[in-house]
Design a protein around this motif. Structure first.
Motif, PDB file in Angstrom:
ATOM      1  N   ILE B   4      32.420  70.982  42.972  1.00  0.00           N
ATOM      2  CA  ILE B   4      32.395  72.345  43.492  1.00  0.00           C
ATOM      3  C   ILE B   4      31.229  73.082  42.850  1.00  0.00           C
ATOM      4  O   ILE B   4      31.064  73.040  41.630  1.00  0.00           O
ATOM      5  CB  ILE B   4      33.764  73.027  43.253  1.00  0.00           C
ATOM      6  N   CYS B  23      30.064  79.565  47.140  1.00  0.00           N
ATOM      7  CA  CYS B  23      30.931  78.516  46.606  1.00  0.00           C
ATOM      8  C   CYS B  23      31.021  77.407  47.642  1.00  0.00           C
ATOM      9  O   CYS B  23      31.460  77.650  48.774  1.00  0.00           O
ATOM     10  CB  CYS B  23      32.316  79.054  46.290  1.00  0.00           C
ATOM     11  N   GLN B  25      32.111  73.176  48.256  1.00  0.00           N
ATOM     12  CA  GLN B  25      32.764  71.992  47.702  1.00  0.00           C
ATOM     13  C   GLN B  25      32.646  70.822  48.676  1.00  0.00           C
ATOM     14  O   GLN B  25      32.701  71.022  49.888  1.00  0.00           O
ATOM     15  CB  GLN B  25      34.236  72.279  47.354  1.00  0.00           C
ATOM     16  N   HIS B  29      38.667  69.489  50.128  1.00  0.00           N
ATOM     17  CA  HIS B  29      39.865  70.242  49.785  1.00  0.00           C
ATOM     18  C   HIS B  29      40.126  71.340  50.805  1.00  0.00           C
ATOM     19  O   HIS B  29      39.208  71.995  51.269  1.00  0.00           O
ATOM     20  CB  HIS B  29      39.715  70.873  48.392  1.00  0.00           C
ATOM     21  N   MET B  32      40.943  77.002  48.733  1.00  0.00           N
ATOM     22  CA  MET B  32      39.885  77.503  47.865  1.00  0.00           C
ATOM     23  C   MET B  32      40.263  78.871  47.337  1.00  0.00           C
ATOM     24  O   MET B  32      40.997  79.620  48.002  1.00  0.00           O
ATOM     25  CB  MET B  32      38.547  77.545  48.620  1.00  0.00           C
ATOM     26  N   TYR B  33      39.763  79.190  46.148  1.00  0.00           N
ATOM     27  CA  TYR B  33      40.168  80.402  45.438  1.00  0.00           C
ATOM     28  C   TYR B  33      38.966  81.075  44.794  1.00  0.00           C
ATOM     29  O   TYR B  33      38.034  80.410  44.357  1.00  0.00           O
ATOM     30  CB  TYR B  33      41.155  80.048  44.312  1.00  0.00           C
ATOM     31  N   TYR B  48      42.251  84.001  48.271  1.00  0.00           N
ATOM     32  CA  TYR B  48      42.410  82.571  48.392  1.00  0.00           C
ATOM     33  C   TYR B  48      42.571  82.196  49.856  1.00  0.00           C
ATOM     34  O   TYR B  48      42.978  83.019  50.688  1.00  0.00           O
ATOM     35  CB  TYR B  48      43.571  82.040  47.540  1.00  0.00           C
ATOM     36  N   ARG B  68      35.948  82.194  55.661  1.00  0.00           N
ATOM     37  CA  ARG B  68      36.182  80.749  55.538  1.00  0.00           C
ATOM     38  C   ARG B  68      35.921  80.123  56.912  1.00  0.00           C
ATOM     39  O   ARG B  68      36.827  79.675  57.610  1.00  0.00           O
ATOM     40  CB  ARG B  68      37.623  80.483  55.085  1.00  0.00           C
ATOM     41  N   LYS B  71      35.225  74.386  56.126  1.00  0.00           N
ATOM     42  CA  LYS B  71      36.139  73.883  55.104  1.00  0.00           C
ATOM     43  C   LYS B  71      35.473  73.859  53.732  1.00  0.00           C
ATOM     44  O   LYS B  71      36.102  74.138  52.723  1.00  0.00           O
ATOM     45  CB  LYS B  71      36.609  72.484  55.478  1.00  0.00           C
ATOM     46  N   GLU B  72      34.192  73.519  53.701  1.00  0.00           N
ATOM     47  CA  GLU B  72      33.527  73.313  52.423  1.00  0.00           C
ATOM     48  C   GLU B  72      32.963  74.587  51.806  1.00  0.00           C
ATOM     49  O   GLU B  72      32.463  74.555  50.696  1.00  0.00           O
ATOM     50  CB  GLU B  72      32.402  72.288  52.593  1.00  0.00           C
ATOM     51  N   CYS B  91      35.083  80.104  41.122  1.00  0.00           N
ATOM     52  CA  CYS B  91      35.604  79.577  42.382  1.00  0.00           C
ATOM     53  C   CYS B  91      36.335  78.279  42.073  1.00  0.00           C
ATOM     54  O   CYS B  91      35.939  77.542  41.159  1.00  0.00           O
ATOM     55  CB  CYS B  91      34.454  79.326  43.348  1.00  0.00           C
ATOM     56  N   SER B  93      38.943  74.945  43.927  1.00  0.00           N
ATOM     57  CA  SER B  93      39.504  74.333  45.128  1.00  0.00           C
ATOM     58  C   SER B  93      40.638  73.399  44.729  1.00  0.00           C
ATOM     59  O   SER B  93      40.672  72.875  43.605  1.00  0.00           O
ATOM     60  CB  SER B  93      38.437  73.571  45.913  1.00  0.00           C
TER      61      SER B  93
END
Lengths: 110, 111
Positions: B4, B23, B25, B29, B32-33, B48, B68, B71-72, B91, B93
């Motif tokens: 990440i 952020c 990743q 995943h 995410m937060y 989140y 969002r 996804k990444e 950040c 995940s």
């Protein structure tokens, strides 16, 4: 509401002494509890979780639902244990809102 | 190299300006937060997201916004409505397991 409380911001013990970092939580459902650790200049990482009931780097933590606590313990502290420790909570079901406590900075003195 | 990634590492903002923290990743995943880390206050949850095109407010969402669309990616915008934006932002995940993976963080300073 989900809430995690770590009453000690700072904790200092001597090498070889026992360590206990306190964590209390508030959650109406079934919680999953974690301890995360952040060593100097490293990313925050998982140390252990209550479901696995394992010992990692000599640390253990037992979930006490009656006292709503999840204290982290180690019988003999080592200098490399010096770090920032965070207790965290998420729900076992439903929305995975992950909340953290205020953190405890642990210093192991030689 | 899976993981990440947060960028930039340091960010300076003038008062009244919006700024966006990145952020990304590649862990595949779903969740995410975004957290804000201040001395003595630990990590406080801002927003989140458990799935693409969906996100929820955390405990301190006022003055922040997220999206969002992929996804990444889970970018965080610190708006001019945030009264005290100077902080360290993290950040994270989570995939199928319960473990959260964290980025290196972005330190935002208002000048």
């Amino acid at each position: 509401a989900q809430r995690v409380t770590q009453p000690e911001k700072l904790l200092s013990v001597f090498k070889g002494a026992p360590v206990e970092l306190k964590c209390n939580y508030s959650y109406s459902g079934s919680p999953e509890l974690f301890w995360y650790v952040q060593y100097s200049r490293q990313r925050l990482q998982l140390l252990l979780r209550h479901i696995s009931r394992e010992s990692i780097k000599g640390f253990t933590a037992d979930l006490n639902k009656g006292e709503t606590s999840f204290h982290l313990k180690k019988p003999f502290a080592q200098e490399e244990d010096s770090a920032m420790y965070y207790c965290a909570l998420s729900g076992l079901q439903g929305a995975q809102k992950l909340v953290f406590g205020q953190g405890t900075r642990l210093t192991i003195n030689p | 190299d899976g993981g990440i990634t947060q960028s930039p590492k340091y960010l300076f903002r003038k008062e009244g300006q919006n700024v966006t923290l990145s952020c990304e990743q590649n862990l595949n995943h779903d969740a995410m937060y975004w957290y804000r880390q201040d001395p003595g206050q630990g990590l406080r949850l801002i927003y989140y997201s458990q799935i693409v095109n969906d996100f929820q407010k955390g405990d301190i969402a006022e003055g922040y916004s997220v999206s969002r669309e992929k996804k990444e990616s889970f970018p965080l915008t610190v708006t001019s409505a945030q009264k005290n934006p100077t902080a360290f932002y993290l950040c994270a995940s989570i995939g199928t397991g319960p473990e959260a993976f964290f980025g290196q963080g972005t330190r935002l300073t208002v000048v």
